[in-house]
Design an enzyme around this catalytic site. Structure first.
Site, PDB file in Angstrom:
ATOM      1  N   TYR A  32      10.554  21.213  29.795  1.00 31.96           N
ATOM      2  CA  TYR A  32       9.590  22.305  29.923  1.00 31.96           C
ATOM      3  C   TYR A  32       9.818  23.366  28.858  1.00 31.96           C
ATOM      4  O   TYR A  32      10.823  23.340  28.143  1.00 31.96           O
ATOM      5  CB  TYR A  32       9.654  22.915  31.327  1.00 31.96           C
ATOM      6  CG  TYR A  32      10.836  23.834  31.584  1.00 31.96           C
ATOM      7  CD1 TYR A  32      12.122  23.335  31.761  1.00 31.96           C
ATOM      8  CD2 TYR A  32      10.669  25.212  31.648  1.00 31.96           C
ATOM      9  CE1 TYR A  32      13.198  24.188  32.004  1.00 31.96           C
ATOM     10  CE2 TYR A  32      11.732  26.071  31.898  1.00 31.96           C
ATOM     11  CZ  TYR A  32      12.996  25.547  32.074  1.00 31.96           C
ATOM     12  OH  TYR A  32      14.059  26.392  32.307  1.00 31.96           O
ATOM     13  N   LYS A 148      15.911  21.370  27.327  1.00 33.91           N
ATOM     14  CA  LYS A 148      15.297  22.234  28.358  1.00 33.91           C
ATOM     15  C   LYS A 148      14.715  21.341  29.456  1.00 33.91           C
ATOM     16  O   LYS A 148      13.497  21.168  29.580  1.00 33.91           O
ATOM     17  CB  LYS A 148      14.246  23.165  27.726  1.00 33.91           C
ATOM     18  CG  LYS A 148      14.036  24.432  28.536  1.00 33.91           C
ATOM     19  CD  LYS A 148      13.410  25.524  27.709  1.00 33.91           C
ATOM     20  CE  LYS A 148      12.915  26.704  28.520  1.00 33.91           C
ATOM     21  NZ  LYS A 148      13.896  27.375  29.357  1.00 33.91           N
ATOM     22  N   GLU A 180      26.365  31.666  29.305  1.00 38.77           N
ATOM     23  CA  GLU A 180      24.992  32.184  29.325  1.00 38.77           C
ATOM     24  C   GLU A 180      24.635  32.473  30.778  1.00 38.77           C
ATOM     25  O   GLU A 180      25.429  32.256  31.681  1.00 38.77           O
ATOM     26  CB  GLU A 180      24.015  31.181  28.695  1.00 38.77           C
ATOM     27  CG  GLU A 180      23.881  29.857  29.410  1.00 38.77           C
ATOM     28  CD  GLU A 180      22.775  28.966  28.814  1.00 38.77           C
ATOM     29  OE1 GLU A 180      21.896  29.476  28.100  1.00 38.77           O
ATOM     30  OE2 GLU A 180      22.800  27.754  29.095  1.00 38.77           O
ATOM     31  N   LEU A 204      21.567  26.689  26.309  1.00 37.20           N
ATOM     32  CA  LEU A 204      20.216  26.496  25.774  1.00 37.20           C
ATOM     33  C   LEU A 204      20.059  27.477  24.603  1.00 37.20           C
ATOM     34  O   LEU A 204      20.339  28.670  24.770  1.00 37.20           O
ATOM     35  CB  LEU A 204      19.158  26.792  26.832  1.00 37.20           C
ATOM     36  CG  LEU A 204      17.741  26.610  26.274  1.00 37.20           C
ATOM     37  CD1 LEU A 204      17.389  25.125  26.222  1.00 37.20           C
ATOM     38  CD2 LEU A 204      16.724  27.376  27.065  1.00 37.20           C
TER      39      LEU A 204
HETATM   40  N1  PDD Z   1      14.618  30.225  30.714  1.00 35.72           N
HETATM   41  N2  PDD Z   1      19.334  29.817  28.844  1.00 35.72           N
HETATM   42  C1  PDD Z   1      18.737  29.214  29.884  1.00 35.72           C
HETATM   43  C2  PDD Z   1      19.552  28.321  30.767  1.00 35.72           C
HETATM   44  C3  PDD Z   1      17.369  29.428  30.145  1.00 35.72           C
HETATM   45  O1  PDD Z   1      16.779  28.822  31.184  1.00 35.72           O
HETATM   46  C4  PDD Z   1      16.639  30.323  29.310  1.00 35.72           C
HETATM   47  C5  PDD Z   1      15.179  30.612  29.507  1.00 35.72           C
HETATM   48  C6  PDD Z   1      17.311  30.931  28.235  1.00 35.72           C
HETATM   49  C7  PDD Z   1      16.613  31.859  27.285  1.00 35.72           C
HETATM   50  O2  PDD Z   1      15.714  31.156  26.447  1.00 35.72           O
HETATM   51  P1  PDD Z   1      14.435  31.861  25.827  1.00 35.72           P
HETATM   52  O3  PDD Z   1      14.885  33.109  25.126  1.00 35.72           O
HETATM   53  O4  PDD Z   1      13.934  30.866  24.860  1.00 35.72           O
HETATM   54  O5  PDD Z   1      13.507  32.159  26.943  1.00 35.72           O
HETATM   55  C8  PDD Z   1      18.652  30.645  28.022  1.00 35.72           C
HETATM   56  C9  PDD Z   1      13.207  30.379  30.970  1.00 35.72           C
HETATM   57  C10 PDD Z   1      12.679  31.751  30.708  1.00 35.72           C
HETATM   58  C11 PDD Z   1      12.910  29.863  32.369  1.00 35.72           C
HETATM   59  O6  PDD Z   1      13.562  28.895  32.756  1.00 35.72           O
HETATM   60  O7  PDD Z   1      12.032  30.392  33.041  1.00 35.72           O
END
Ligand code: PDD
Length: 286
Positions: A32, A148, A180, A204
């Site tokens: 996703y 992801k 994280e 991620l």
């Molecule tokens: N999640 N690390 C993890 C495990 C994440 O699920 C996310 C983002 C991030 C930050 O990534 P980004 O800056 O590209 O949004 C880091 C999204 C927002 C979600 O699962 O809803």
């Protein structure tokens, strides 16, 4: 209610129905993306679609749409969503096979594609004034956190533990390192340097993280290092924040009920957040 894009059609959300044999439903066999739009304009679109392409590639699903097709769908969604700030959700699963079998269907089946949009709220007044709380939890995820994947059970459990403790995020700790958040990347100011875990299979690679790093390196606000953050040093930090597409830079002022630094929002977050809000208005896709 805003329609969703589902396998080539625009339908009401309740009409977007998958088979019980969809491999996303049965196995979590899919990936996703979450792409933000601010004031109706997309932020980091190419980077998000690149990451979607990498995630799909890692699990051997061909990208079902061209860049132009993704863009047209996403554009339509954000123009139809009532809110100016929108989070666009994309999910691609391996599709529906005739029977449940762990191995990929052979011949391959058409992937299931969903794109939906939902209004995105800005950080609350209280968080912008006082910051948010976090807890730390053991990272029980797998070793390909760079994909992801829609398999989010460990992240869900961690976030729920945070909510139960009255906190906004759970910081995941593996092998003595604070890596994280459950759905965010982690930054800490330690000895006047900003630290964040390096890209690798245990985190991620966040788009917000990368945009922030590029901004800091361009503007030189603070020395920034992509190095592991030892769990015990987290408590020497004068400031901590987490980043994500839906929460921008979220300041963390308490961890496990201990104050971070002075227990108040600090000058580094304040300056970076201000510059980042500015970046969001200029670095946009149409
Ligand atoms: N999640 N690390 C993890 C495990 C994440 O699920 C996310 C983002 C991030 C930050 O990534 P980004 O800056 O590209 O949004 C880091 C999204 C927002 C979600 O699962 O809803």
């Amino acid at each position: 209610m805003t329609q969703v894009y589902f396998n080539g059609h625009w339908v009401a959300p309740e009409q977007a129905q998958i088979s019980v044999f969809d491999r996303g439903f049965l196995f979590g066999d899919g990936v996703y993306e979450v792409i933000p739009a601010f004031a109706g304009r997309l932020f980091g679109l190419d980077e998000h679609l690149d990451r979607l392409g990498r995630s799909l590639d890692q699990i051997d699903i061909a990208d079902p749409l061209t860049r132009d097709e993704w863009f047209a769908i996403i554009k339509r969604l954000i123009s139809e969503c009532a809110s100016p700030d929108v989070s666009v959700y994309i999910q691609v699963t391996r599709g529906t096979a005739a029977k449940r079998d762990h191995a990929y269907p052979n011949p391959a089946v058409a992937p299931t594609v969903l794109v939906s949009g939902s209004p995105m709220a800005a950080l609350s007044e209280a968080i912008r004034r006082d910051g948010a709380q976090a807890i730390t939890v053991p990272d029980i995820r797998w070793s390909r956190c760079d994909i992801k994947s829609i398999n989010l059970l460990p992240n869900i459990m961690a976030r729920q533990q945070a909510v139960a403790a009255g906190a906004s995020e759970a910081i995941l700790v593996r092998d003595g390192l604070a890596l994280e958040g459950a759905a965010s990347n982690l930054f800490a100011v330690i000895d006047d340097e900003l630290l964040t875990a390096p890209i690798g299979p245990h985190i991620l690679g966040g788009i917000t993280r990368q945009k922030l790093l590029d901004m800091i390196r361009g503007q030189g606000q603070i020395p920034v290092l992509e190095v592991p953050i030892p769990f015990d040093r987290l408590f020497d930090a004068t400031e901590v924040f987490v980043t994500s597409s839906t929460r921008d830079l979220l300041p963390i002022t308490r961890i496990n009920d201990h104050p971070v630094g002075a227990g108040r929002i600090g000058p580094v977050w304040t300056a970076l957040n201000q510059a980042f809000q500015q970046l969001k208005t200029v670095q946009v896709s149409p």
